[in-house]
Design a protein around this motif. Structure first.
Motif, short mmCIF file in Angstrom:
data_model
loop_
_atom_site.label_atom_id
_atom_site.label_comp_id
_atom_site.label_asym_id
_atom_site.label_seq_id
_atom_site.Cartn_x
_atom_site.Cartn_y
_atom_site.Cartn_z
N GLY A 89 43.33 51.73 43.24
CA GLY A 89 43.36 51.07 44.54
C GLY A 89 42.16 50.16 44.74
N ARG A 90 40.98 50.63 44.32
CA ARG A 90 39.77 49.79 44.44
C ARG A 90 39.88 48.53 43.60
NH1 ARG A 90 35.68 54.91 43.75
NH2 ARG A 90 35.80 55.70 45.90
N ASN A 91 40.42 48.67 42.37
CA ASN A 91 40.56 47.50 41.51
C ASN A 91 41.57 46.50 42.07
OD1 ASN A 91 38.74 48.02 39.33
ND2 ASN A 91 40.13 49.61 38.59
N ILE A 92 42.64 47.02 42.66
CA ILE A 92 43.65 46.14 43.25
C ILE A 92 43.04 45.34 44.40
CG2 ILE A 92 45.80 46.09 44.59
CD1 ILE A 92 46.70 48.54 42.91
N VAL A 93 42.26 46.01 45.27
CA VAL A 93 41.65 45.35 46.43
C VAL A 93 40.56 44.39 45.98
CG1 VAL A 93 40.29 45.74 48.52
CG2 VAL A 93 42.21 47.25 47.97
N ARG A 94 39.80 44.79 44.94
CA ARG A 94 38.68 43.98 44.47
C ARG A 94 39.17 42.67 43.85
NH1 ARG A 94 36.66 47.17 40.72
NH2 ARG A 94 35.63 48.49 42.27
N PHE A 98 44.53 38.23 41.40
CA PHE A 98 45.24 38.72 40.22
C PHE A 98 46.24 39.81 40.60
CE2 PHE A 98 41.15 37.46 37.89
CZ PHE A 98 41.63 36.18 37.68
N SER A 99 45.86 40.67 41.53
CA SER A 99 46.78 41.73 41.98
C SER A 99 48.00 41.12 42.66
CB SER A 99 46.07 42.69 42.94
OG SER A 99 44.99 43.33 42.30
N ALA A 100 47.77 40.08 43.48
CA ALA A 100 48.88 39.43 44.18
C ALA A 100 49.84 38.77 43.18
CB ALA A 100 48.35 38.39 45.16
N ILE A 101 49.26 38.12 42.15
CA ILE A 101 50.10 37.49 41.13
C ILE A 101 50.94 38.53 40.41
CG2 ILE A 101 50.04 36.28 38.91
CD1 ILE A 101 47.61 34.73 39.96
N ASN A 102 50.31 39.64 40.02
CA ASN A 102 51.03 40.69 39.31
C ASN A 102 52.11 41.32 40.17
OD1 ASN A 102 49.73 40.56 36.81
ND2 ASN A 102 48.02 41.80 37.54
N ILE A 103 51.78 41.64 41.41
CA ILE A 103 52.75 42.29 42.30
C ILE A 103 53.90 41.33 42.61
CG2 ILE A 103 53.08 43.21 44.62
CD1 ILE A 103 50.24 44.36 44.42
N SER A 390 38.80 41.42 30.79
CA SER A 390 38.22 42.49 29.96
C SER A 390 36.69 42.53 30.03
CB SER A 390 38.65 42.31 28.50
OG SER A 390 38.24 41.06 28.01
N LEU A 391 36.04 41.34 30.23
CA LEU A 391 34.58 41.31 30.28
C LEU A 391 34.06 42.20 31.40
CD1 LEU A 391 31.96 40.10 29.21
CD2 LEU A 391 32.24 38.22 30.83
N ARG A 392 34.77 42.21 32.54
CA ARG A 392 34.34 43.04 33.66
C ARG A 392 34.77 44.49 33.46
NH1 ARG A 392 36.37 38.87 38.40
NH2 ARG A 392 35.01 37.14 37.85
N ARG A 393 35.96 44.71 32.96
CA ARG A 393 36.48 46.06 32.85
C ARG A 393 35.88 46.84 31.68
NH1 ARG A 393 41.08 47.00 35.88
NH2 ARG A 393 40.39 49.17 35.65
N THR A 394 35.42 46.14 30.63
CA THR A 394 34.84 46.86 29.49
C THR A 394 33.56 47.59 29.87
OG1 THR A 394 33.85 44.76 28.82
CG2 THR A 394 35.81 45.47 27.62
#
Length: 876
Positions: A89-94, A98-103, A390-394
């Motif tokens: 949920g935090r990643n989706i809001v942050r 990108f979340s809007a495009i995916n959804i 990936s740079l942020r998530r790694t």
């Protein structure tokens, strides 16, 4: 003495150890205890060895050896799941964009998937309400003639049904149906059109329709018995309590012997009433002397119920023997019998003379495949954007691994995140599915008559299953990717994962995604041009301003008399049928060789038909006189008749006066017309003849209408019709509209594929937009430095956009030849008169997508190129 090798410790003690011991300690501990047991057996007695083993098992029942209770593992799993949900949920809001495009992409694609699932579900549910559905088979016929290739018919002969019943054992039940019953029902002074089927007395033993009133065992036994549905009872009598009521058809009274519930929509049989087959056996032989012949396979249907342990293959072998025996009576043709399971009738191969609804499985597979491609495109978006970040998530993954997270924990985290996004998309997709359902059902009457797409608990579970599957598909690659990251390499670029030698994963997915999208849109453009070509094709005669009126059993002379007074009606002709819309009527014709009997297509017309339709007469002329009953002597033929029979060596002028035999009548050729398209453009031009019958079996009036006020003219025509027929509403359609309807299946297909092409392009473009935004954000400092060093905005836009445009060009280089070859070698081969594929058709879709992509790329890169370097680099 007992063999020591067979001595083992107490089994109950071993099971106790396995029950309480931790899995990671069990193997070593059990091995040590077994070793001590073997030593004690040799050094001490067997009894003492077993006692020591039991004591040791209890001795090791300690805190560090006891496995965790399942409830603890379950609790830990729920705690971890809650953590995954919270983190996701935090990643989706942050990451809102990108979340809007995916959804958005997943919700749109899933709405299409929901539509296909509900469509397939309805088709698979056809005839499910019959109790014996797994054992019901239809006996089809395969008609073979020496002059034509064999073709399968859903219909069969009455004789075939009776012979099966008399000579083949292992038939639990058999019923014979016949189509073609219909007419005006007279109830007092009311006249009501009604349609139905003839059915024999065993009908309800095969098909378990719910009988409300009457006895199903005897309802269809006696001649002139009629069974009505609830709706038809209300239509005829205004109520359902109608048992024993009379209904008059053509001066004969039929007695209502039963009332049944309405036929469910998902049933391949469609009827308003059932008439006892014994009625047909009384009346039909008087009209058709071949009613009981083996080769009269055009109007009857045979269904059988096999025993519970019956073998379909064994029954088919018996049918083959029966066919072989009966075919001995024919020299140039034969009829084979073929079993078809009930569940393969509605959703099965296309068969001539099919009764009720039918849809080929290929159509469902195509729709499913197209929907899967759209869903896959949305999954590619998710994969691309996830790996791009990936740079942020790694860093997040690296920290998790440093503090003890296992590979499986990271895998579960990213899979859970994808599934949560997919479930959110499902919620959004549902109202979109409801909207698409209405649009899909309104595409064509055939679809709305075929399926209802109603929701059911099973269908809702299928929707949830689709969302979970989409979540797994979308999250699989990112989850695998991040779970393999080494904590030491957390600062490395995740996009270094390669799938080809010089293309990384993101580029490969973009190319595949846009390749599918371009195939869709290019295919839609080609298909649309072919469809428009069908509607404007030169058929060999004129159809403009011709209004075809169905006579519906009325006398043509009476209707013509009323219509002639309307000024806008210039000319009127009569015909048996309407050509070029898929309807055919055949007869056999002979020339010089009495054995050479060939099937030719036929239309019965009057002397006004050729002038109204502007048929080109190559030799001879029109019909000279209207023949009296039984005095028919003239026939008009097309060029193909001359070529096929080699009449006058194909010379139209010399063919005039030649005699041919049609339906055992000698007719003289009085005219030769230029070849025209009797069938649709899917068929080649065949031999066609025009006859003039005095018996007035006319089906249609053909009106040449020239009017400046068409609504007023149609109102006048309707008023003229009502003077002759007050029961049946006017059935009048312009010829051009009938031709358009004949190709409506292509129109529906184009609309569906066009919609999917639009959705695929939208989803792919949204993904590309997200990639461009991310790329420009991550390269903002590089852009600022280049700008400080003197790079112009044009060069910066080119630098940032060339990579994406090259991917689109690569997609086009794959999509264009694939689409061309698919249409040229597969699709259009079935249409001998198709339009050639042009370069413009191949490029218009590519250019449209390129322009759209260039606008997206250009807008974002130009925005980045115009950024103030001082603001970006001030903290460096």
């Amino acid at each position: 003495m007992e063999d020591e090798r067979k001595i083992s410790p107490p089994k109950w003690a071993t099971r106790l150890l396995s029950w309480y011991c931790r899995p990671e300690l069990l193997e070593d501990l059990e091995g040590d205890l077994n070793e001590y047991f073997d030593r004690n057996v040799k050094s001490k007695s067997i009894r003492k060895a077993k006692l020591i083993y039991v004591i040791d098992v209890f001795k090791f029942f300690r805190f560090y050896t006891i496995r965790k209770p399942e409830i603890v593992n379950l609790l830990i799993s729920w705690i971890m799941l809650g953590s995954y949900i919270k983190t996701s949920g935090r990643n989706i809001v942050r990451n809102k964009l990108f979340s809007a495009i995916n959804i958005f992409g997943l919700s749109v694609s899933m709405a299409v998937g929901l539509l296909v699932i509900s469509f397939a579900s309805d088709l698979l549910s056809f005839d499910d309400f019959f109790e014996k559905k797994e054992r019901i088979y239809r006996v089809n016929s395969v008609f073979q003639d020496q002059n034509y290739p064999s073709f399968e018919l859903a219909s069969n002969s009455v004789k075939a049904g009776k012979k099966i019943q008399e000579t083949i054992s292992g038939v639990e039940e058999l019923t014979i149906l016949r189509n073609g019953f219909g007419g005006d029902a007279h109830i007092g002074e009311n006249i009501i059109p009604i349609e139905g089927l003839y059915a024999d007395k065993s009908f309800f033993k095969v098909f378990s329709f719910s009988v409300i009133q009457g006895n199903s065992a005897t309802a269809l036994k006696e001649p002139h018995s009629i069974v009505v549905t609830e709706s038809s009872a209300k239509k005829l009598f205004g109520k359902t309590d109608v048992l024993g009521k009379p209904v008059r058809f053509d001066s004969l009274d039929y007695i209502v012997t039963a009332v049944i519930k309405d036929v469910p929509k998902l049933c391949h049989l469609r009827f308003e009433v059932l008439i006892s087959f014994s009625t047909a056996e009384l009346e039909m032989p008087l009209k058709d002397k071949g009613f009981n012949n083996w080769d009269n396979v055009w109007s009857n249907y045979v269904y059988v119920v096999l025993p519970e342990n019956g073998s379909a293959s064994a029954f088919q072998a018996n049918l083959d023997k029966l066919s072989k025996e009966e075919n001995k009576a024919f020299q140039h043709k034969k009829i084979e019998l073929l079993l078809q399971p009930l569940k393969e009738i509605a959703l099965g191969r296309r068969i001539n003379n099919n009764i009720g609804a039918n849809m080929m499985p290929l159509v469902v597979w195509i729709l499913g495949g197209l929907a899967f491609v759209v869903i896959l495109s949305a999954c590619f978006n998710y994969t691309n954007l996830s790996i791009a970040r990936s740079l942020r998530r790694t860093r997040e993954v690296g920290i998790r691994k440093v503090i003890g997270a296992l590979k499986s924990h990271v895998l579960s985290q990213f899979m859970a995140e994808a599934i949560i996004i997919s479930l959110i998309a499902l919620i959004i997709s549902f109202p979109l599915f409801l909207f698409l359902r209405v649009q899909f059902l309104s595409l064509d009457k055939f679809i709305s008559d075929l399926v209802s797409l109603d929701l059911s608990p099973g269908l809702v579970l299928s929707f949830i299953g689709l969302a979970l599957l989409v979540g797994v598909l979308a999250g699989f690659l990112p989850a695998i990717f991040f779970s393999k990251i080494n904590a030491i390499q957390v600062l490395k670029n995740a996009s270094s994962v390669k799938v080809f030698k010089r293309l990384n994963m993101r580029k490969a997915l973009i190319v595949v995604q846009y390749t599918f999208s371009l195939i869709f849109i290019t295919g839609t453009v080609i298909g649309y041009n072919q469809y428009k070509g069908f509607l404007t094709f030169d058929l060999g005669y004129k159809t403009e301003n011709i209004l075809n009126i169905k006579l519906q059993g009325n006398k043509g002379d009476l209707v013509v008399k009323e219509l002639e007074s309307i000024p806008a009606v210039n000319e009127i002709s009569r015909s048996l049928m309407i050509t070029s819309i898929g309807s055919v009527h055949g007869t056999h014709m002979k020339y010089s060789d009495p054995k050479d009997s060939v099937l030719v297509w036929l239309n019965l017309v009057d002397e006004h038909y050729l002038p109204i339709h502007d048929h080109q007469i190559l030799a001879g002329g029109n019909f000279l006189l209207r023949p009296k009953k039984g005095e028919e002597s003239e026939v008009i033929v097309n060029e193909q008749v001359l070529k096929h029979f080699n009449i006058a060596k194909g010379d139209p002028a010399k063919a005039i006066g030649e005699e041919v035999v049609v339906d055992r009548k000698k007719l003289s050729i009085v005219g030769v017309i230029k070849d025209f398209h009797y069938g649709t453009l899917q068929n080649k031009i065949d031999p066609v003849i025009f006859r003039y019958s005095a018996d007035e079996p006319w089906g249609y009036l053909n009106l040449k209408v020239i009017s400046s006020n068409l609504p007023e003219t149609l109102t006048a025509i309707d008023a003229a019709w009502k003077k002759v027929d007050k029961v049946h509403p006017l059935n009048a359609v312009f010829y051009d509209d009938q031709i358009e309807k004949a190709y409506s299946q292509f129109s529906v297909m184009l609309k569906v594929i066009g919609l999917l092409a639009f959705l695929a392009i939208c989803i792919a473009s949204m993904g590309l937009f997200g990639m461009v935004v991310f790329t420009t954000e991550t390269r903002l400092k590089e852009i600022s430095i280049r700008k400080v060093l003197g790079a112009s905005e044009r060069k910066l836009v080119y630098l940032l956009g060339k990579g994406f445009l090259s991917l689109l060009i690569a997609s086009a280089l794959v999509a264009i030849p694939v689409t061309y070859l698919f249409f040229d070698k597969v699709v259009l081969v079935e249409f001998p008169y198709h339009q050639p594929i042009t370069v413009i058709e191949l490029l218009i879709g590519v250019l449209s997508v390129m322009i759209l992509a260039f606008l997206m790329i250009g807008s974002q890169t130009l925005k980045a190129a115009r950024s103030n370097p001082a603001e970006v680099l001030k903290s460096e």
